[in-house]
Design a protein around this motif. Sequence first.
Motif, PDB file in Angstrom:
ATOM      1  N   GLN A  19      48.226  18.490  60.150  1.00 51.54           N
ATOM      2  CA  GLN A  19      49.390  18.732  60.503  1.00 51.54           C
ATOM      3  C   GLN A  19      49.759  18.193  62.059  1.00 51.54           C
ATOM      4  OE1 GLN A  19      50.507  22.806  60.966  1.00 51.54           O
ATOM      5  NE2 GLN A  19      48.353  23.431  60.895  1.00 51.54           N
ATOM      6  N   PHE A  20      48.867  18.126  62.976  1.00 48.96           N
ATOM      7  CA  PHE A  20      49.037  17.769  64.225  1.00 48.96           C
ATOM      8  C   PHE A  20      49.010  16.156  64.482  1.00 48.96           C
ATOM      9  CE2 PHE A  20      46.998  21.878  64.419  1.00 48.96           C
ATOM     10  CZ  PHE A  20      47.850  22.864  64.966  1.00 48.96           C
ATOM     11  N   ILE A  21      48.766  15.497  63.273  1.00 50.16           N
ATOM     12  CA  ILE A  21      48.748  14.069  63.498  1.00 50.16           C
ATOM     13  C   ILE A  21      49.931  13.412  62.776  1.00 50.16           C
ATOM     14  CG2 ILE A  21      47.274  11.827  62.672  1.00 50.16           C
ATOM     15  CD1 ILE A  21      44.810  13.776  62.292  1.00 50.16           C
ATOM     16  N   VAL A  22      50.457  13.942  61.870  1.00 52.90           N
ATOM     17  CA  VAL A  22      51.521  13.512  60.951  1.00 52.90           C
ATOM     18  C   VAL A  22      52.904  14.007  61.965  1.00 52.90           C
ATOM     19  CG1 VAL A  22      52.879  13.673  58.947  1.00 52.90           C
ATOM     20  CG2 VAL A  22      50.312  13.477  58.856  1.00 52.90           C
ATOM     21  N   TYR A  35      39.763  23.130  57.338  1.00 52.45           N
ATOM     22  CA  TYR A  35      40.048  22.687  58.574  1.00 52.45           C
ATOM     23  C   TYR A  35      40.653  21.523  58.767  1.00 52.45           C
ATOM     24  CZ  TYR A  35      39.019  21.206  63.547  1.00 52.45           C
ATOM     25  OH  TYR A  35      39.249  20.934  64.891  1.00 52.45           O
ATOM     26  N   ILE A  36      40.189  20.438  57.934  1.00 57.95           N
ATOM     27  CA  ILE A  36      40.641  19.223  58.127  1.00 57.95           C
ATOM     28  C   ILE A  36      42.157  19.102  57.652  1.00 57.95           C
ATOM     29  CG2 ILE A  36      40.758  16.705  56.957  1.00 57.95           C
ATOM     30  CD1 ILE A  36      37.631  17.232  56.659  1.00 57.95           C
ATOM     31  N   ALA A  37      42.447  19.695  56.497  1.00 55.32           N
ATOM     32  CA  ALA A  37      43.893  19.968  55.998  1.00 55.32           C
ATOM     33  C   ALA A  37      44.667  20.562  57.179  1.00 55.32           C
ATOM     34  CB  ALA A  37      43.985  20.911  54.952  1.00 55.32           C
ATOM     35  N   TRP A  38      44.274  21.653  57.772  1.00 55.45           N
ATOM     36  CA  TRP A  38      45.004  22.312  58.922  1.00 55.45           C
ATOM     37  C   TRP A  38      45.282  21.335  60.223  1.00 55.45           C
ATOM     38  CZ3 TRP A  38      42.928  23.252  63.905  1.00 55.45           C
ATOM     39  CH2 TRP A  38      43.838  23.775  64.773  1.00 55.45           C
ATOM     40  N   THR A  59      46.696  11.145  52.709  1.00 57.01           N
ATOM     41  CA  THR A  59      46.537   9.862  52.911  1.00 57.01           C
ATOM     42  C   THR A  59      45.732   9.834  54.405  1.00 57.01           C
ATOM     43  OG1 THR A  59      48.112   8.505  51.938  1.00 57.01           O
ATOM     44  CG2 THR A  59      46.890   7.447  53.452  1.00 57.01           C
ATOM     45  N   THR A  60      46.609  10.848  55.235  1.00 57.41           N
ATOM     46  CA  THR A  60      45.940  11.291  56.619  1.00 57.41           C
ATOM     47  C   THR A  60      44.542  11.890  56.371  1.00 57.41           C
ATOM     48  OG1 THR A  60      48.106  11.477  57.520  1.00 57.41           O
ATOM     49  CG2 THR A  60      46.485  12.239  58.758  1.00 57.41           C
ATOM     50  N   ALA A  61      44.505  13.055  55.370  1.00 58.13           N
ATOM     51  CA  ALA A  61      43.149  13.527  55.276  1.00 58.13           C
ATOM     52  C   ALA A  61      41.875  12.700  54.781  1.00 58.13           C
ATOM     53  CB  ALA A  61      43.382  14.803  54.152  1.00 58.13           C
ATOM     54  N   LEU A  64      43.671  17.599  48.562  1.00 60.33           N
ATOM     55  CA  LEU A  64      44.432  18.400  47.495  1.00 60.33           C
ATOM     56  C   LEU A  64      45.181  19.526  48.024  1.00 60.33           C
ATOM     57  CD1 LEU A  64      41.437  18.758  44.657  1.00 60.33           C
ATOM     58  CD2 LEU A  64      43.809  17.617  44.488  1.00 60.33           C
ATOM     59  N   ILE A  65      44.369  19.998  49.212  1.00 58.17           N
ATOM     60  CA  ILE A  65      44.949  21.250  49.788  1.00 58.17           C
ATOM     61  C   ILE A  65      46.285  20.850  50.390  1.00 58.17           C
ATOM     62  CG2 ILE A  65      44.703  22.961  51.766  1.00 58.17           C
ATOM     63  CD1 ILE A  65      41.620  22.748  51.298  1.00 58.17           C
ATOM     64  N   ALA A  66      46.652  19.723  51.154  1.00 56.07           N
ATOM     65  CA  ALA A  66      47.886  19.225  51.718  1.00 56.07           C
ATOM     66  C   ALA A  66      47.985  17.861  51.170  1.00 56.07           C
ATOM     67  CB  ALA A  66      47.503  19.109  53.275  1.00 56.07           C
ATOM     68  N   PRO A  67      48.823  18.082  49.860  1.00 53.41           N
ATOM     69  CA  PRO A  67      49.063  16.787  49.364  1.00 53.41           C
ATOM     70  C   PRO A  67      49.917  15.920  50.047  1.00 53.41           C
ATOM     71  CG  PRO A  67      49.858  18.558  48.112  1.00 53.41           C
ATOM     72  CD  PRO A  67      49.149  19.158  49.193  1.00 53.41           C
ATOM     73  N   GLU A  68      51.041  16.663  50.947  1.00 56.58           N
ATOM     74  CA  GLU A  68      51.957  16.036  51.673  1.00 56.58           C
ATOM     75  C   GLU A  68      51.189  15.134  52.806  1.00 56.58           C
ATOM     76  OE1 GLU A  68      51.371  19.975  53.562  1.00 56.58           O
ATOM     77  OE2 GLU A  68      51.458  19.129  51.339  1.00 56.58           O
ATOM     78  N   ARG A  69      49.838  15.416  53.150  1.00 59.84           N
ATOM     79  CA  ARG A  69      49.023  14.699  54.026  1.00 59.84           C
ATOM     80  C   ARG A  69      48.039  14.074  53.581  1.00 59.84           C
ATOM     81  NH1 ARG A  69      50.825  19.716  56.315  1.00 59.84           N
ATOM     82  NH2 ARG A  69      48.644  20.313  56.392  1.00 59.84           N
TER      83      ARG A  69
END
Length: 273
Positions: A270-273, A264-267, A194-196, A187-192
Amino acid sequence: MTLEFFTIQLVLIALCILIIHSIETLAYAVRLSGARVKLLASALSLFNLMVMVSRLANMMQQPFTGSLVDKAPKENAFEFVESQYRILIGSATLGTIIGLLLLPTFFAVFSRTIIHLADERGSIPELVKKGFTVPYLRRVKKHIHLPRYAYLKDMSWRDIPIKLFCVHMLITAIYTIGVLSALYAALIAPERATTAIMASGLINGIATILLFVFIDPKISILTDDVISRKGSYLTLKSVSIMMVASRLLGTLLAQVLFIPGAEYIAWFTQFIV
């Protein structure tokens, strides 16, 4: 709270999580029972069965837990999902408390179950078949006990390793919120998103590895010492009760770590995508 908030799905997921954490709490009685009847290998097979059932049930409820995010209203999704997930974390705490209250009963039952498992030459189906017979169920009723002070009075609290207590509490907290924080991070990072969400498996995997690296070997050594008469049964009993208390506090700590863990997971994604 509205009826829209307390959905049947939320109640069923909470009930499932409650049962899972009750089973995992009761699993701590298995080694203690194994040391008591001197049948550690049989006790470990029963312990592994209980852990496997709880892990499988946990995996089965995850898709339904994720659907709570999909069904959340768009205008206040963050507050809505957070409140629902905190109820699920609370059900983990309640399940641990129920497991704690049932511990004396299941300790007595497990001791006899391990003996029957050995008599059946390790056959779980035969054990289950015997367990649901009328005479066996009548005998189980005689072993129902509520926790009493007498159960604790001979324990030596000085034998409790504080570091082990704290590590186990932290691992329990991480395991309790692993999936929930990952879903909230979506929810915090909807653009990522699936990764989250996929990070939940990694988090729970790490928590499980930490459990088997730092906690499980120490309890196993204490159990072996009791069977070989190198250690005290009361020490093992004290540590086992300590582990349950640590688990209970871990589910409470999960309430504190839930949102920071999601952030923390949402942050990190960004290093994975």
